[in-house]
Design an enzyme around this catalytic site. Structure first.
Site, PDB file in Angstrom:
ATOM      1  N   THR A 109      43.175  47.114  32.898  1.00  0.00           N
ATOM      2  CA  THR A 109      43.298  45.657  32.931  1.00  0.00           C
ATOM      3  C   THR A 109      41.881  45.085  32.963  1.00  0.00           C
ATOM      4  O   THR A 109      40.911  45.847  32.929  1.00  0.00           O
ATOM      5  CB  THR A 109      44.049  45.194  34.190  1.00  0.00           C
ATOM      6  OG1 THR A 109      43.200  45.370  35.326  1.00  0.00           O
ATOM      7  CG2 THR A 109      45.334  45.974  34.412  1.00  0.00           C
ATOM      8  N   CYS A 110      41.776  43.765  33.068  1.00  0.00           N
ATOM      9  CA  CYS A 110      40.425  43.190  33.110  1.00  0.00           C
ATOM     10  C   CYS A 110      39.717  43.539  34.422  1.00  0.00           C
ATOM     11  O   CYS A 110      38.507  43.458  34.512  1.00  0.00           O
ATOM     12  CB  CYS A 110      40.468  41.684  32.909  1.00  0.00           C
ATOM     13  SG  CYS A 110      41.560  40.851  34.046  1.00  0.00           S
ATOM     14  N   ASN A 111      40.483  43.933  35.431  1.00  0.00           N
ATOM     15  CA  ASN A 111      39.871  44.229  36.728  1.00  0.00           C
ATOM     16  C   ASN A 111      39.781  45.713  37.049  1.00  0.00           C
ATOM     17  O   ASN A 111      39.187  46.089  38.059  1.00  0.00           O
ATOM     18  CB  ASN A 111      40.656  43.542  37.857  1.00  0.00           C
ATOM     19  CG  ASN A 111      40.313  42.075  37.932  1.00  0.00           C
ATOM     20  OD1 ASN A 111      39.199  41.687  37.608  1.00  0.00           O
ATOM     21  ND2 ASN A 111      41.266  41.259  38.319  1.00  0.00           N
ATOM     22  N   ARG A 112      40.412  46.566  36.256  1.00  0.00           N
ATOM     23  CA  ARG A 112      40.376  47.993  36.569  1.00  0.00           C
ATOM     24  C   ARG A 112      40.678  48.849  35.337  1.00  0.00           C
ATOM     25  O   ARG A 112      41.439  48.427  34.448  1.00  0.00           O
ATOM     26  CB  ARG A 112      41.358  48.341  37.682  1.00  0.00           C
ATOM     27  CG  ARG A 112      42.820  48.150  37.340  1.00  0.00           C
ATOM     28  CD  ARG A 112      43.711  48.374  38.537  1.00  0.00           C
ATOM     29  NE  ARG A 112      43.511  47.337  39.537  1.00  0.00           N
ATOM     30  CZ  ARG A 112      42.999  47.554  40.736  1.00  0.00           C
ATOM     31  NH1 ARG A 112      42.674  48.770  41.105  1.00  0.00           N
ATOM     32  NH2 ARG A 112      42.830  46.556  41.584  1.00  0.00           N
ATOM     33  N   GLU A 143      48.514  38.913  44.003  1.00  0.00           N
ATOM     34  CA  GLU A 143      48.929  38.365  42.699  1.00  0.00           C
ATOM     35  C   GLU A 143      49.966  39.296  42.057  1.00  0.00           C
ATOM     36  O   GLU A 143      49.934  40.514  42.260  1.00  0.00           O
ATOM     37  CB  GLU A 143      47.718  38.129  41.783  1.00  0.00           C
ATOM     38  CG  GLU A 143      46.857  39.348  41.539  1.00  0.00           C
ATOM     39  CD  GLU A 143      47.165  40.020  40.226  1.00  0.00           C
ATOM     40  OE1 GLU A 143      48.026  39.504  39.501  1.00  0.00           O
ATOM     41  OE2 GLU A 143      46.575  41.067  39.950  1.00  0.00           O
ATOM     42  N   GLN A 148      50.791  39.542  38.708  1.00  0.00           N
ATOM     43  CA  GLN A 148      50.566  39.973  37.327  1.00  0.00           C
ATOM     44  C   GLN A 148      50.356  41.488  37.243  1.00  0.00           C
ATOM     45  O   GLN A 148      50.755  42.126  36.281  1.00  0.00           O
ATOM     46  CB  GLN A 148      49.338  39.241  36.793  1.00  0.00           C
ATOM     47  CG  GLN A 148      49.287  39.152  35.286  1.00  0.00           C
ATOM     48  CD  GLN A 148      48.003  38.465  34.828  1.00  0.00           C
ATOM     49  OE1 GLN A 148      47.129  38.131  35.629  1.00  0.00           O
ATOM     50  NE2 GLN A 148      47.894  38.269  33.537  1.00  0.00           N
ATOM     51  N   SER A 178      44.119  43.815  44.495  1.00  0.00           N
ATOM     52  CA  SER A 178      43.774  42.860  43.432  1.00  0.00           C
ATOM     53  C   SER A 178      42.649  41.942  43.862  1.00  0.00           C
ATOM     54  O   SER A 178      42.418  41.732  45.047  1.00  0.00           O
ATOM     55  CB  SER A 178      44.997  42.004  43.087  1.00  0.00           C
ATOM     56  OG  SER A 178      46.000  42.813  42.548  1.00  0.00           O
ATOM     57  N   ALA A 226      37.087  23.747  25.562  1.00  0.00           N
ATOM     58  CA  ALA A 226      37.757  24.980  25.149  1.00  0.00           C
ATOM     59  C   ALA A 226      37.375  26.137  26.050  1.00  0.00           C
ATOM     60  O   ALA A 226      37.282  27.269  25.616  1.00  0.00           O
ATOM     61  CB  ALA A 226      37.403  25.283  23.703  1.00  0.00           C
ATOM     62  N   MET A 235      38.838  28.985  31.454  1.00  0.00           N
ATOM     63  CA  MET A 235      39.595  28.566  32.638  1.00  0.00           C
ATOM     64  C   MET A 235      40.640  27.516  32.267  1.00  0.00           C
ATOM     65  O   MET A 235      41.771  27.555  32.747  1.00  0.00           O
ATOM     66  CB  MET A 235      38.622  28.017  33.683  1.00  0.00           C
ATOM     67  CG  MET A 235      39.247  27.745  35.015  1.00  0.00           C
ATOM     68  SD  MET A 235      39.733  29.242  35.861  1.00  0.00           S
ATOM     69  CE  MET A 235      38.322  29.509  36.906  1.00  0.00           C
TER      70      MET A 235
END
Lengths: 264, 425
Positions: free
Chosen positions: B48-51, B116, B118, B111, B190, B193
């Site tokens: 994922t974007c974090n792991r 979270e 997701q 997380s 754009a 966030m």
């Protein structure tokens, strides 16, 4: 028996008020089922008590007003998830029941059997109209408090526990729109009652003044909401001013004509 | 038998490193195949974007090296094998700790935004993608991890509240409008966030009707994704009269939403509330705009305050969540220990039976004068004796496995009798 039923209702309304206020004192938020159950049981016991009232006098009228307020509190929670209404209605209903007990629940003469239905409908619908005006006031007060917190970017208990602004505005709208016809029919029943059983429009001037004033105020708040499309903060201020005026006029008239035998 | 996890996450590596390790779905089978070649019975890659984490069943000694080499290549660039090592950014856990790690990940305890939800979908996706290479143990492990995640979210309040800036934006807008279904949103700029917050609003039923940006082409690209109309910034100001929510995230170095630009449009709203969510740093919206009647203006700091409150509430749920995780780790380990007992016992029996057969054969060679019936009796006697000797340990090991303590005894058995080492007669 009547007193015990009212005492039981008073206890449960007190508990309902405590549950509503608990989060503001740092206690956990009570579950929705639990708060509804307490208010529902209180209203149920109170219904049995109200059914035994003669409806003549200040005490019984206050008891019916408290009963209507709690039913509206339950309705607001069930239909609009506006649990915060209980912050006002529960202590108010408890206070009104307490006051009714202090003033006496059967202070005056009974209306004769033939006139009962007119009278019951007149009192019930008039008090319901008044309770709906009170609900409009409560939702307006909640609206202004939530509005202030949102504008000031404070995200505390009010932000978390009060309903969204639009929902409070809708509750205010519904209360006023439902309250006006209820009070109108209540007033018309009073006129019919006077003509049929009192031999003409021999009504106490204080009753006439307050009844007309309340009807006029409720009519005006409905008019500005529906015809002038007032909403949000402006409509909230109108509801608060209207309700405050109705209460002040009642207190003034009651001070001029003290006594608990009659509502006015 | 063992389970291991090797990987990097948001605690051990900065974003610019983590994004290099991230694997697209189509890259997962190839990466897993390379690691499994080094010697493992099964593998699942969670990216994922974090792991980025490799979960491996029965990894051999060469496997960690294979993982760090593979990740190191991504760090250095393609075709530049191992120039930069990924290991300093990584961690490795084995057995119970590896199981606990996955359960904590699935529960949202590991997380970046505590609790979270997701991540649960991402764990499921990883399991689905790696399923052909996972093997039965990891299959069971990931299945149980999803159940643990669900249990933590049901039995604790770890997942309640709004603990991220985009979800805080939704919470604030919901406090103004109640239901967001049918509400119109205007996106200014754009930024990532704003795009994320817009997707949160859309998930709640809001409609992104307009996307405005300094460059029209970029606005059109995002507008097409969201089914909205593209505008330039100068065209956007008049739309403050009819939109319900304005999401601002331009890269402008100064405020672009000024009182002069939007006050005339807002005056024509007729008392309807307008929620402006300024997610840009530096801010896009002049603070004076927030003073306008029925305008509710929130910047990133305000939304972080909302998210921070929820995070504080969630932190209070950590002990209860950890308790569930530990309970489930023991449950899985009991199953895993039981699973390991059967083949180990079989091997143990075969090993001792081989010893018995050799010794009986040796004895029979010395007693060549014995008739075949006696020789047969001797063989039967040796088998019966072996069965007698093995009965107690077998029963004890199976009982220990039932109690969830089989794995420890099994390790002792392997050590004492040299199982899996190929020692023996």
């Amino acid at each position: 028996m009547l007193v015990y039923l009212h005492l039981a209702a008073l206890g449960l309304y007190g508990l309902s008020a405590a549950l509503a206020l608990a989060p503001f004192a740092g206690f956990p938020v009570a579950s929705r089922r639990w708060t509804l159950w307490v208010a529902g049981v209180g209203a149920g016991i109170h219904t049995v008590g109200v059914a035994q009232l003669s409806l003549v006098g200040t005490g019984p009228a206050l008891s019916v007003l408290a009963w209507c307020l709690v039913l509206l509190q339950i309705g607001s929670e069930l239909l609009l998830r506006a649990a915060a209404v209980a912050l006002f209605t529960a202590p108010l209903a408890g206070g009104l029941v307490g006051l009714a007990l202090l003033l006496g629940l059967a202070p005056g003469a009974q209306p004769s059997a033939g006139r009962n239905m007119w009278f019951i409908l007149h009192v019930t619908l008039s008090v319901l109209g008044l309770a709906l005006l009170a609900l409009a006031f409560i939702s307006a007060a909640l609206y202004l408090l939530q509005f202030r917190e949102l504008k000031a970017k404070r995200f505390g208990q009010v932000f978390q526990l009060f309903p969204p602004l639009e929902r409070l505005d809708r509750l205010n709208h519904v209360a006023l729109v439902a309250g006006f016809p209820a009070l109108t029919v209540g007033v018309l029943l009073a006129v019919g009652y006077a003509v049929r059983y009192a031999g003409g429009m021999h009504v106490d001037p204080a009753q006439l003044v307050w009844g007309s004033f309340t009807w006029g105020v409720l009519g005006w708040t409905v008019w500005v909401r529906v015809a002038r499309h007032w909403a949000g903060r402006r409509a909230a201020f109108a509801s608060i001013v209207g309700f405050a005026a109705v209460v002040l006029v009642y207190v003034a008239l009651k001070l001029a004509q003290p006594g608990t035998e009659r509502f006015l | 038998m063992s389970i291991a996890v090797l990987g990097v996450n948001h605690r051990t590596a900065p974003l610019e490193v983590r994004e290099r390790f991230a694997h697209a779905l189509h890259e997962v089978p190839g990466a897993l195949a390379r690691v499994l070649e080094a010697g493992a019975a099964g593998g699942v890659l969670l990216s994922t974007c974090n792991r980025t984490e490799f979960y491996l069943a029965e990894p051999q000694e060469a496997v960690p090296e294979a993982v760090w080499t593979l990740l190191g290549e991504r760090l250095s660039g393609r075709g530049d094998r191992g120039e930069r090592s990924a290991q300093p950014y990584g961690y490795a856990e084995r057995d119970r700790d590896a199981v606990r790690h996955l359960y904590r990940v699935s529960a949202g305890l590991d997380s970046m935004v505590l609790g979270e939800s997701q991540i649960q979908g991402q764990v499921r996706d990883a399991w689905e993608t790696s399923r052909p290479q996972a093997g039965p143990v990891l299959h069971r492990l990931f299945q149980s991890a999803l159940l643990v995640g669900a249990r933590v979210r049901t039995e604790t309040k770890l997942g309640t509240g709004t603990a991220s800036v985009p979800s805080a934006a939704v919470a604030v807008a919901s406090k103004i409008f109640g239901e967001l279904a049918g509400r119109s949103a205007l996106i200014l700029g754009a930024g990532d966030m704003a795009e994320l917050a817009a997707s949160c609003l859309v998930a709640e039923g809001a409609r992104v009707t307009l996307v405005a940006n300094r460059t029209y082409e970029r606005a059109r690209a995002i507008a097409e994704q969201l089914g909205a109309r593209a505008l330039t910034l100068d065209e956007a100001w008049s739309h403050f009269a009819d939109t319900d929510i304005a999401l601002c995230s331009t890269a402008a170095p100064h405020a672009v939403v000024t009182w002069e630009r939007v006050a005339p449009a807002i005056a024509g709203r007729g008392g309807r509330p307008l929620c402006i969510l300024d997610l840009a740093v530096p801010r896009d919206v002049e603070p004076a705009v927030g003073q306008l009647e029925n305008v509710f203006l929130y910047d990133v700091d305000d939304l972080q305050a909302v998210a921070g409150q929820a995070a504080a509430q969630r932190r209070g749920e950590i002990p209860a969540a950890e308790h569930i995780v530990n309970e489930e780790v023991e449950r899985f380990w009991a199953w895993y220990g039981g699973l390991a007992v059967v083949p180990a016992l079989k091997e143990f029996r075969e090993r001792l039976d081989a010893v018995r057969a050799v010794e009986v054969d040796r004895a029979l060679r010395r007693f060549k004068h014995l008739p075949p019936e006696d020789r047969e009796q001797l063989d039967q006697f040796s088998k019966a004796l072996l069965n007698k000797f093995l009965h107690e340990p077998t029963v004890a090991l199976k009982a220990a496995a039932d109690r969830g303590r089989g794995y420890a005894l099994l390790e002792a058995l392997k050590e004492l009798f040299g199982l899996e080492r190929g020692d023996g007669p």
